[in-house]
Design an enzyme around this catalytic site. Structure first.
Site, mmCIF file in Angstrom:
data_model
loop_
_atom_site.group_PDB
_atom_site.id
_atom_site.type_symbol
_atom_site.label_atom_id
_atom_site.label_comp_id
_atom_site.label_asym_id
_atom_site.label_seq_id
_atom_site.Cartn_x
_atom_site.Cartn_y
_atom_site.Cartn_z
ATOM 1 N N GLU A 99 0.839 -1.203 0.000
ATOM 2 C CA GLU A 99 0.000 0.000 0.000
ATOM 3 C C GLU A 99 0.874 1.254 0.000
ATOM 4 O OE1 GLU A 99 -2.473 1.447 -0.728
ATOM 5 O OE2 GLU A 99 -3.905 1.895 0.869
ATOM 6 N N ASP A 100 0.358 2.315 -0.582
ATOM 7 C CA ASP A 100 1.138 3.557 -0.625
ATOM 8 C C ASP A 100 1.232 4.228 0.734
ATOM 9 O OD1 ASP A 100 -1.568 4.234 -0.633
ATOM 10 O OD2 ASP A 100 -1.467 5.536 -2.377
ATOM 11 N N ASP A 103 -3.252 6.200 6.383
ATOM 12 C CA ASP A 103 -3.609 7.509 6.932
ATOM 13 C C ASP A 103 -4.507 7.264 8.148
ATOM 14 O OD1 ASP A 103 -3.962 10.307 6.990
ATOM 15 O OD2 ASP A 103 -5.605 10.252 5.583
ATOM 16 N N PHE A 152 -0.369 16.406 3.519
ATOM 17 C CA PHE A 152 -0.849 15.677 2.350
ATOM 18 C C PHE A 152 0.294 15.558 1.349
ATOM 19 C CE2 PHE A 152 -3.121 14.702 -1.509
ATOM 20 C CZ PHE A 152 -4.020 13.773 -1.043
ATOM 21 N N ARG A 165 1.248 11.629 -9.727
ATOM 22 C CA ARG A 165 1.628 10.235 -9.479
ATOM 23 C C ARG A 165 3.009 9.911 -10.061
ATOM 24 N NH1 ARG A 165 -2.839 7.333 -7.493
ATOM 25 N NH2 ARG A 165 -4.843 7.902 -8.362
HETATM 26 P P1 IMP Z 1 -6.889 5.690 4.971
HETATM 27 O O1 IMP Z 1 -7.330 7.016 5.553
HETATM 28 O O2 IMP Z 1 -5.793 5.058 5.798
HETATM 29 O O3 IMP Z 1 -8.063 4.792 4.798
HETATM 30 O O4 IMP Z 1 -6.263 6.001 3.552
HETATM 31 C C1 IMP Z 1 -7.049 5.996 2.399
HETATM 32 C C2 IMP Z 1 -6.283 6.315 1.156
HETATM 33 O O5 IMP Z 1 -6.218 7.729 1.067
HETATM 34 C C3 IMP Z 1 -4.838 5.852 1.035
HETATM 35 O O6 IMP Z 1 -4.724 4.552 0.558
HETATM 36 C C4 IMP Z 1 -4.326 6.842 -0.001
HETATM 37 O O7 IMP Z 1 -4.590 6.374 -1.294
HETATM 38 C C5 IMP Z 1 -5.118 8.091 0.297
HETATM 39 N N1 IMP Z 1 -4.289 9.045 1.037
HETATM 40 C C6 IMP Z 1 -4.206 9.239 2.368
HETATM 41 N N2 IMP Z 1 -3.332 10.198 2.684
HETATM 42 C C7 IMP Z 1 -2.817 10.626 1.495
HETATM 43 C C8 IMP Z 1 -1.839 11.612 1.141
HETATM 44 O O8 IMP Z 1 -1.213 12.322 1.966
HETATM 45 N N3 IMP Z 1 -1.597 11.742 -0.194
HETATM 46 C C9 IMP Z 1 -2.223 11.007 -1.150
HETATM 47 N N4 IMP Z 1 -3.130 10.080 -0.859
HETATM 48 C C10 IMP Z 1 -3.443 9.893 0.452
HETATM 49 MG MG MG Z 2 -4.140 3.973 -1.523
#
Ligand code: IMP
Ligand code: MG
Length: 185
Positions: A99-100, A103, A152, A165
């Site tokens: 996973e990237d 958050d 972000f 990207r």
């Molecule tokens: P979650 O809040 O952990 O569920 O993250 C959901 C998704 O939001 C991640 O898989 C990313 O694709 C995207 N995301 C969260 N934070 C960032 C950021 O700082 N930059 C770009 N994408 C983000």
């Molecule tokens: Mg993601």
């Protein structure tokens, strides 16, 4: 007013490469003799997944799945949809989610639970980035690239409304005068 964007480097190309090589060595040691399948989460992890795969010296399989989490441009609502599922069963395999960024943790909590129902031998998570200050659910990250503060970030696969990207480094967008709209994963 026309938005002015400038991307400030947070993690350089060299630092990313060095850390990915380390993660690859660690995964290579840990998965000796196992049936490792990398499960890349699209689209954000495509670049990380490609580099990580090349840093792992084992006979692995690589699959991708697409997830979409709804929300505004910079936060998730926690409502996750699988937009493209794994093409074949993974029962008995050792799954490593790639996973990237973690958050709030909601997306990975959903995916781990979903994959666990398919009877794999194991499910672990390798995330390039983590924002610990934003965690809303406990998400064990078995292999982590970098912990970052609550900003972000874009680049190296990560987008802001589908932009950035393709940057070879991770950066922070500085905006004056407007912002793109849309959700991202
Ligand atoms: P979650 O809040 O952990 O569920 O993250 C959901 C998704 O939001 C991640 O898989 C990313 O694709 C995207 N995301 C969260 N934070 C960032 C950021 O700082 N930059 C770009 N994408 C983000
Ligand atoms: Mg993601």
């Amino acid at each position: 007013m026309v938005a002015q964007h400038r991307v400030e480097t947070l993690i350089s190309r060299e630092a990313l490469d060095a850390r990915v090589q380390e993660l690859g060595r660690q995964i290579t040691r840990d998965y000796q003799g196992r049936e490792l399948v990398l499960v890349g989460v699209l689209k954000g992890s495509f670049m990380f997944c490609a580099d990580l795969a090349r840093a792992i010296d084992l006979p692995i399989a690589i699959e991708f799945l697409g997830l979409k989490s709804y929300g505004d441009a910079q936060t998730t609502s926690g409502v996750v949809q699988i937009t493209s599922d794994l093409p074949r069963p993974v029962a008995g395999k050792d799954l490593l989610i790639v996973e990237d960024i973690v958050d709030t943790g909601l997306t990975m909590a959903y995916l781990r639970t979903n994959l666990a129902t398919r009877n794999p031998a194991s499910v672990k998570l390798c995330a390039l980035l983590h924002k610990p200050s934003r965690a809303r659910v406990a998400t064990p990250i078995d292999y982590l690239g970098f912990s970052i503060e609550d900003r972000f970030v874009v680049g190296y696969g990560l987008d802001w409304a589908e932009r950035y990207r393709n940057l070879p480094y991770v950066g922070v967008v500085e905006v004056t005068g407007g912002e793109p709209s849309g959700s991202s994963t």
